[in-house]
Motif scaffolding. Structure first.
Motif, PDB file in Angstrom:
ATOM      1  N   GLU A 367       1.016  -0.838   0.143  1.00 46.92           N
ATOM      2  CA  GLU A 367       0.205  -0.254  -0.049  1.00 46.92           C
ATOM      3  C   GLU A 367       0.770   1.042   0.143  1.00 46.92           C
ATOM      4  N   ALA A 368       1.834   1.207   0.806  1.00 44.48           N
ATOM      5  CA  ALA A 368       2.465   2.111   0.833  1.00 44.48           C
ATOM      6  C   ALA A 368       3.605   2.711  -0.136  1.00 44.48           C
ATOM      7  N   LEU A 369       3.999   1.598  -1.111  1.00 47.61           N
ATOM      8  CA  LEU A 369       5.468   1.911  -2.142  1.00 47.61           C
ATOM      9  C   LEU A 369       3.944   2.244  -3.763  1.00 47.61           C
ATOM     10  N   SER A 370       2.554   2.183  -3.189  1.00 45.31           N
ATOM     11  CA  SER A 370       2.015   2.603  -3.872  1.00 45.31           C
ATOM     12  C   SER A 370       1.607   4.185  -3.846  1.00 45.31           C
ATOM     13  N   ARG A 371       0.898   4.462  -3.095  1.00 41.69           N
ATOM     14  CA  ARG A 371       0.516   5.458  -2.456  1.00 41.69           C
ATOM     15  C   ARG A 371       1.004   6.648  -1.946  1.00 41.69           C
ATOM     16  N   LEU A 372       2.581   5.823  -1.279  1.00 38.83           N
ATOM     17  CA  LEU A 372       2.966   6.935  -1.369  1.00 38.83           C
ATOM     18  C   LEU A 372       4.873   7.499  -2.051  1.00 38.83           C
ATOM     19  N   LEU A 373       4.791   6.749  -3.373  1.00 37.63           N
ATOM     20  CA  LEU A 373       5.999   6.457  -4.135  1.00 37.63           C
ATOM     21  C   LEU A 373       6.540   7.834  -4.169  1.00 37.63           C
ATOM     22  N   VAL A 374       5.267   8.992  -4.544  1.00 41.42           N
ATOM     23  CA  VAL A 374       5.701  10.432  -5.583  1.00 41.42           C
ATOM     24  C   VAL A 374       6.148  11.334  -4.293  1.00 41.42           C
ATOM     25  N   LEU A 375       6.231  10.678  -3.308  1.00 44.13           N
ATOM     26  CA  LEU A 375       5.967  11.379  -1.505  1.00 44.13           C
ATOM     27  C   LEU A 375       7.502  11.251  -1.326  1.00 44.13           C
ATOM     28  N   ALA A 376       7.937   9.615  -1.146  1.00 42.52           N
ATOM     29  CA  ALA A 376       9.398   9.866  -0.831  1.00 42.52           C
ATOM     30  C   ALA A 376      10.565   9.368  -1.689  1.00 42.52           C
ATOM     31  N   ASP A 377      11.122   9.509  -1.627  1.00 43.64           N
ATOM     32  CA  ASP A 377      12.890   8.845  -2.562  1.00 43.64           C
ATOM     33  C   ASP A 377      12.681   7.423  -1.780  1.00 43.64           C
ATOM     34  N   ALA A 378      12.590   7.257  -0.701  1.00 43.93           N
ATOM     35  CA  ALA A 378      13.175   5.779   0.040  1.00 43.93           C
ATOM     36  C   ALA A 378      12.559   5.350   1.133  1.00 43.93           C
ATOM     37  N   PHE A 379      12.248   3.494   1.019  1.00 44.49           N
ATOM     38  CA  PHE A 379      11.188   3.344   1.779  1.00 44.49           C
ATOM     39  C   PHE A 379      11.560   2.619   2.896  1.00 44.49           C
ATOM     40  N   LEU A 380      12.325   2.790   4.229  1.00 45.01           N
ATOM     41  CA  LEU A 380      12.293   1.849   5.567  1.00 45.01           C
ATOM     42  C   LEU A 380      11.103   0.930   5.917  1.00 45.01           C
ATOM     43  N   LEU A 381      10.997  -0.304   5.376  1.00 52.34           N
ATOM     44  CA  LEU A 381       9.830  -0.994   5.620  1.00 52.34           C
ATOM     45  C   LEU A 381      10.099  -1.869   6.386  1.00 52.34           C
ATOM     46  N   HIS A 382       9.479  -2.944   6.896  1.00 49.35           N
ATOM     47  CA  HIS A 382       9.513  -3.923   7.816  1.00 49.35           C
ATOM     48  C   HIS A 382       8.173  -5.332   7.756  1.00 49.35           C
ATOM     49  N   ASP A 383       8.559  -6.272   8.121  1.00 45.58           N
ATOM     50  CA  ASP A 383       7.871  -7.307   7.453  1.00 45.58           C
ATOM     51  C   ASP A 383       6.833  -7.539   8.793  1.00 45.58           C
ATOM     52  N   ARG A 384       6.510  -7.114   9.299  1.00 51.57           N
ATOM     53  CA  ARG A 384       5.492  -7.196  10.412  1.00 51.57           C
ATOM     54  C   ARG A 384       4.641  -6.950  10.287  1.00 51.57           C
ATOM     55  N   SER A 385       3.034  -7.036  10.173  1.00 55.42           N
ATOM     56  CA  SER A 385       1.201  -6.552   9.732  1.00 55.42           C
ATOM     57  C   SER A 385       1.556  -5.683  10.615  1.00 55.42           C
ATOM     58  N   ILE A 386       0.336  -4.417  10.211  1.00 50.99           N
ATOM     59  CA  ILE A 386      -0.481  -4.356  10.803  1.00 50.99           C
ATOM     60  C   ILE A 386      -1.936  -4.413  10.863  1.00 50.99           C
ATOM     61  N   SER A 387      -2.230  -4.788  12.220  1.00 51.06           N
ATOM     62  CA  SER A 387      -3.334  -4.957  12.420  1.00 51.06           C
ATOM     63  C   SER A 387      -4.477  -3.815  12.150  1.00 51.06           C
ATOM     64  N   MET A 388      -4.384  -3.054  12.686  1.00 48.14           N
ATOM     65  CA  MET A 388      -4.935  -1.873  13.204  1.00 48.14           C
ATOM     66  C   MET A 388      -3.730  -0.716  12.790  1.00 48.14           C
ATOM     67  N   ARG A 389      -4.187   0.173  12.070  1.00 51.20           N
ATOM     68  CA  ARG A 389      -3.975   1.226  11.277  1.00 51.20           C
ATOM     69  C   ARG A 389      -4.125   2.664  12.799  1.00 51.20           C
ATOM     70  N   CYS A 390      -3.080   3.346  13.331  1.00 56.38           N
ATOM     71  CA  CYS A 390      -2.688   3.908  14.207  1.00 56.38           C
ATOM     72  C   CYS A 390      -2.118   5.206  14.514  1.00 56.38           C
ATOM     73  N   ASP A 391      -2.732   6.273  14.244  1.00 55.83           N
ATOM     74  CA  ASP A 391      -2.041   7.280  14.322  1.00 55.83           C
ATOM     75  C   ASP A 391      -1.575   8.224  15.082  1.00 55.83           C
ATOM     76  N   ASP A 392      -0.646   9.030  15.160  1.00 55.48           N
ATOM     77  CA  ASP A 392       0.720   9.707  16.696  1.00 55.48           C
ATOM     78  C   ASP A 392      -1.258  10.637  17.330  1.00 55.48           C
ATOM     79  N   SER A 393      -0.734  10.544  18.817  1.00 51.83           N
ATOM     80  CA  SER A 393      -1.603  10.784  19.408  1.00 51.83           C
ATOM     81  C   SER A 393      -1.668  12.682  19.728  1.00 51.83           C
ATOM     82  N   VAL A 394      -1.795  14.110  19.866  1.00 51.26           N
ATOM     83  CA  VAL A 394      -1.180  15.282  19.881  1.00 51.26           C
ATOM     84  C   VAL A 394      -2.157  15.357  21.119  1.00 51.26           C
TER      85      VAL A 394
END
Length: 779
Positions: A367-394
């Motif tokens: 998903e990130a490689l598809s949607r963020l390709l125009v935004l990032a020069d490189a991607f630091l990925l990992h192979d642990r899945s994310i069950s529920m996306r969750c943004d930072d609290s403010v």
């Protein structure tokens, strides 16, 4: 399978036995091994086990040891534990009890456990991360029962490893041994792993694709990309961040260009508290927020106005967080010799949400490689899945009380429940609003508020909303019978609710705001005065509300007073172009604007169109919004005619007003059934013609709104006899206004309630919808 503590206390005359039920966040946080170790040290006998609704303990030993044991349960519980209730019952002393054991878990239909939120890396794991003698040295996924991912890796309950994304990583013998040992820090730590059996980091670059490197080599190359001014997409706990060197103006400008985010402030991540303190004022309580196990983004006052200007243009605060995962530490570490020599990293990074404008946070690699390709020069990925996306609290610190105020409640706080002031007779789903959406599932006395979903204007965000509702319903075993939604017929959340085969309850927007504040403060059913000040809310008369004085109970409300209705020429377009609001108000109020500077940048033909819209009532809906009043004043006095993000004009107005606030006198206003602002605008125009400083004009306006709020409450008290006031709505995120109003109301003898556990903005709306709907159905 069970574990036994071999101890044989003598059964004496002063022996005591108790059974204990502990409810709250007490599973998945090391509570059983804590109980086991404590009992072993005191030579108690008995057992501890998880159940579907609690941790259950029986303990037997000498009376003074049992009493000490009970004190320690509450005072020395693991850092991630949160005890909501502790029920102690006497038990008969049994001479056959000779050991303390950990029994298998027991499933109890109809009960549920809160899911622990994600937690920042603990000190012990951080020490291991940089200890060359430790087998997890520089491993970016180490964790234990006191830290690491929880909510974002759980697929189902109970929270056993096979029900998490870590099921894809079978233990090596050493990790299995730790997991099985009740005296080990990693006993039943579901996210535990090591370099031999756990997830690994991968580096993807546009020119080479996936680099076949070790995790450490990938991180070192990522550090180099950041140091050289590149933009890096980093997969974290709950999704991706877009990172760049915050001190590199060209990198920040390029990130803004790519993300189409010209002005909206970016969040920052600093290597340590010293790096933050070099830039911002940091109080003791703010330092505790930054360094605690929740690690939200904390808004802090700048020491110098131009500090990181490109990161937060025209604002006097920066949003900082500290590293909360091992991977973040490895990206930012400034002291470790290996990392420093190989690839020194910037001490402060921009760490903004990994998404394109209007889209949800990217979570998985493809998903990130598809949607963020125009935004990032490189991607630091990992192979642990994310069950529920969750943004930072403010959060920001309340300047009048030593407590945090939520602007966004998400990572490290969600999905911990808010306790309802009364029990829900029927399970319910509340779907929230259109902006800053969260939803809520309620059953019994627990309201499970979701993480921040975002703006419901994009199809992908709406899909995430639906997936998240399904996930929560399965996770907490809540099948709703009722659905509560906003009155606005065109909100996605309203349309979603209408499709469900459930009993539907429409809740007026500002009723929900005030009810959320009441529930947030644990208030029982009562009538009180509510000041609902925000930008947009659909009223019962079909108009746009937002400056409301309400007589509120959970089950209903009465509108006591409101700001006079004024036009929004162009509808939603006026919110993005506040000069339209200023002109629309001026034409309606018959104000003379000739020669005012803000008109110089407005096309005369466009201004004529606005006048035509107002005169003919064409696409010029009426509003009573205080938020829009702030926008109109900000434009009129020359601060901003166009905005790039919500509340931008009002935020910049507040910044300019602060230096003048203590000496500014309030502008005039009129309260005659409705709140009239013509005299206020005429006074502002006089000051503009007299060339008064813009900041002074803004301060006088803030004082006017504050005194207006206090006068309205006093008038409401005269009519109703009520002495309690609840403040809710996005306008109350303005700390300058909040301070003035709270102080004035307190001095006038009012009890004032503000939000404690959820945001005052629409991020708390679902909680209010839930309690209103429950009260209405009970009635």
């Amino acid at each position: 399978m069970y574990w036994m503590c071999e101890s044989e206390p003598t059964i004496l005359r002063n022996t005591k036995a108790v059974r204990i039920h502990v409810r709250g966040i007490v599973q998945g946080v090391g509570f059983r091994p804590f109980v086991y170790g404590l009992a072993k040290g005191l030579q108690l006998c008995g057992w501890v086990r998880n159940t579907s609704g609690s941790v259950e303990i029986t303990a037997q030993g000498q009376t003074e040891d049992i009493e000490y044991f009970l004190r320690c349960l509450q005072e020395e519980a693991p850092v991630l534990a949160r005890i909501d209730s502790l029920i102690i019952q006497p038990e008969a002393v049994r001479s056959e009890e000779t050991a303390f054991t950990i029994l298998p878990s027991v499933v109890q239909p109809g009960y549920r456990q809160p899911v622990p939120p994600d937690a920042a890396i603990c000190r012990n794991c951080e020490q291991e991360l940089f200890d060359p003698t430790n087998r997890r040295y520089l491993y970016p996924f180490l964790s234990c029962t006191n830290c690491g991912p929880r909510f974002t890796i759980i697929n189902d309950l109970p929270c056993d490893r096979q029900h998490t994304v870590m099921a894809a990583f079978p233990f090596c013998p050493e990790c299995q041994s730790e997991y099985d040992n009740p005296l080990d820090r990693r006993f039943h730590a579901q996210a535990s792993a090591c370099p031999h059996c756990g997830p690994r980091v991968l580096l993807w670059k546009k020119d080479t694709g996936i680099k076949r490197l070790s995790s450490l080599e990938s991180i070192l190359k990522a550090r180099r990309i950041l140091r050289e001014g590149g933009i890096l997409a980093v997969k974290g706990l709950g999704g991706f961040h877009l990172a760049c060197d915050a001190g590199n103006a060209a990198a920040v400008a390029e990130l803004r260009r790519r993300k189409h985010r010209p002005d909206k402030p970016f969040a920052l991540m600093a290597a340590d508290i010293e790096a933050v303190s070099a830039v911002c004022q940091v109080s003791r309580l703010e330092a505790e927020l930054l360094q605690g196990y929740k690690r939200p983004v904390v808004l802090l006052d700048k020491k110098q106005p131009d500090a990181f200007f490109d990161v937060a243009p025209k604002l006097d605060q920066l949003g900082f967080m500290l590293p909360y995962t091992p991977l973040h530490h490895l990206l930012l570490n400034q002291t470790d010799a290996v990392l420093n020599q190989e690839s020194p990293a910037p001490a402060i990074l921009v760490m903004t949400s990994g998404n394109r404008s209007g889209e949800p946070l990217a979570a998985e690699n493809d998903e990130a490689l598809s949607r963020l390709l125009v935004l990032a020069d490189a991607f630091l990925l990992h192979d642990r899945s994310i069950s529920m996306r969750c943004d930072d609290s403010v959060v920001q610190l309340d300047r009048t009380q030593p407590t945090p105020i939520f602007l966004r409640r998400s990572r490290a706080y969600a999905p911990y429940p808010v306790r309802l002031p009364f029990a829900a007779a029927r399970p319910l789903l509340a779907v929230g609003g259109e902006l800053k959406n969260t939803f809520c599932l309620a059953d019994g006395q627990q309201a499970f508020l979701s993480q921040h979903i975002g703006e419901m204007e994009d199809a992908a965000t709406c899909a995430v909303f639906e997936q998240s509702v399904d996930h929560f319903s399965r996770l907490f075993r809540i099948q709703p019978e009722l659905v509560a939604h906003d009155l606005h017929p065109n909100y996605f959340s309203t349309r979603y609710a209408q499709k469900l085969d459930l009993q539907k309850i429409a809740v007026q927007h500002h009723h929900a705001h005030i009810a959320a504040c009441m529930a947030d403060n644990g208030l029982t059913e009562r009538n009180l005065i509510g000041l609902a000040f925000d930008g947009t809310g659909y009223g019962t008369d079909g108009k746009i509300w937002g400056g409301e004085v309400l007589l509120v109970s959970y089950a209903g409300f009465e509108r006591l007073a409101h700001l006079e209705y004024l036009p929004l020429p162009g509808g939603d377009a006026a919110i993005r172009h506040p000069w339209r609001i200023a002109l629309g108000y001026a034409y309606t109020l018959d104000l003379d604007l000739d020669g005012l500077p803000f008109l110089l940048n407005i096309d005369k033909q466009a201004a004529s169109v606005i006048k035509h819209q107002v005169d003919k009532q064409l696409n010029a809906p009426l509003t009573s919004s205080i938020g829009r009043l702030f926008d109109a004043v900000a434009s009129l006095i020359g601060i901003r005619n166009h905005v790039c993000y919500e509340a931008q004009a009002a935020m910049e107005l507040e910044v300019l007003s602060k230096p003048f606030i203590d000496s500014a006198a309030a502008y005039p206003y009129t309260i005659d059934d409705i709140i009239q602002v013509k005299e206020l605008f005429k006074a502002i125009i006089r000051d503009l013609r007299a060339n008064e400083p813009v900041g002074l004009i803004g301060a006088r306006f803030h004082q006017a709104i504050a005194w207006l709020a206090i006068d309205l409450c006093q008038q409401a008290r005269d009519v109703t006899g009520l002495n309690e006031v609840a403040l809710s709505g996005g306008v109350w995120q303005n700390q300058t206004l909040l301070q003035l109003v709270r102080q004035g109301l307190t001095e006038a003898g009012f009890t004032v309630y503000v939000h404690q556990q959820v945001p005052a903005n629409d991020g708390g709306l679902a909680l209010g919808q839930a309690v209103v709907a429950l009260a209405m159905t009970e009635r």
